[in-house]
Design a protein around this motif. Structure first.
Motif, PDB file in Angstrom:
ATOM      1  N   VAL A 118       2.203  14.106   3.058  1.00 18.03           N
ATOM      2  CA  VAL A 118       3.549  14.245   3.615  1.00 18.03           C
ATOM      3  C   VAL A 118       4.101  15.645   3.367  1.00 18.03           C
ATOM      4  O   VAL A 118       4.660  16.277   4.269  1.00 18.03           O
TER       5      VAL A 118
ATOM      6  N   THR B 286       3.956   0.688  -2.243  1.00 19.51           N
ATOM      7  CA  THR B 286       5.340   0.637  -1.764  1.00 19.51           C
ATOM      8  C   THR B 286       6.089   1.926  -2.107  1.00 19.51           C
ATOM      9  O   THR B 286       6.794   2.483  -1.267  1.00 19.51           O
TER      10      THR B 286
ATOM     11  N   ALA C  60       7.103   8.648   1.714  1.00 19.10           N
ATOM     12  CA  ALA C  60       6.715   9.190   3.022  1.00 19.10           C
ATOM     13  C   ALA C  60       7.762   8.883   4.081  1.00 19.10           C
ATOM     14  O   ALA C  60       8.117   9.733   4.897  1.00 19.10           O
ATOM     15  N   ARG C  61       8.272   7.662   4.051  1.00 16.25           N
ATOM     16  CA  ARG C  61       9.286   7.251   5.045  1.00 16.25           C
ATOM     17  C   ARG C  61      10.542   8.100   4.928  1.00 16.25           C
ATOM     18  O   ARG C  61      11.124   8.520   5.927  1.00 16.25           O
ATOM     19  N   LYS C  62      10.961   8.398   3.706  1.00 14.32           N
ATOM     20  CA  LYS C  62      12.168   9.202   3.505  1.00 14.32           C
ATOM     21  C   LYS C  62      11.988  10.638   3.979  1.00 14.32           C
ATOM     22  O   LYS C  62      12.956  11.294   4.359  1.00 14.32           O
ATOM     23  N   LYS C  63      10.760  11.155   3.919  1.00 15.48           N
ATOM     24  CA  LYS C  63      10.489  12.535   4.356  1.00 15.48           C
ATOM     25  C   LYS C  63      10.493  12.584   5.866  1.00 15.48           C
ATOM     26  O   LYS C  63      10.642  13.557   6.490  1.00 15.48           O
TER      27      LYS C  63
ATOM     28  N   ILE D 203       4.725   4.824   0.112  1.00 14.06           N
ATOM     29  CA  ILE D 203       5.155   4.683   1.509  1.00 14.06           C
ATOM     30  C   ILE D 203       6.647   4.966   1.633  1.00 14.06           C
ATOM     31  O   ILE D 203       7.088   5.603   2.595  1.00 14.06           O
ATOM     32  N   GLU D 204       7.422   4.536   0.670  1.00 14.14           N
ATOM     33  CA  GLU D 204       8.857   4.814   0.694  1.00 14.14           C
ATOM     34  C   GLU D 204       9.114   6.321   0.627  1.00 14.14           C
ATOM     35  O   GLU D 204       9.989   6.842   1.320  1.00 14.14           O
TER      36      GLU D 204
ATOM     37  N   ARG E  52       2.324  13.581   9.716  1.00 11.52           N
ATOM     38  CA  ARG E  52       3.324  12.726  10.357  1.00 11.52           C
ATOM     39  C   ARG E  52       2.813  11.299  10.520  1.00 11.52           C
ATOM     40  O   ARG E  52       3.595  10.382  10.686  1.00 11.52           O
TER      41      ARG E  52
END
Length: 82
Positions: A47, A73, A79-82, A76-77, A52
């Protein structure tokens, strides 16, 4: 992971032939030792270096490794926030 990457970037029939692949080994260190932390570090590295989309092919040979839901978790969290 190699099969998935090939399917994506195959020159004539790939899903995204102009995509760039950033391969990262996250299941073991050079000595073959496993740690949940390597998975988290690998996702964070991907990330932070512009990934992406992340494919995690974690099963197969490594199916007996104790990958915890908490570590996945958290990574992934991040990565999701970035």
């Amino acid at each position: 992971g190699t099969h998935v990457a090939g399917t994506i970037v195959a020159e004539q029939y790939g899903i995204a032939p102009k995509a760039t692949i950033l391969p990262i080994k996250v299941t073991t260190n050079p000595k073959g030792n496993y740690s949940d932390n390597y998975l988290h570090q690998g996702i964070k590295y991907a990330v932070d270096n512009g990934a992406r989309i992340i494919n995690l092919s974690l099963r197969g040979f490594y199916s007996d490794m104790p990958i915890t839901t908490y570590v996945i978790t958290q990574a992934i969290e991040y990565a999701r926030k970035k």
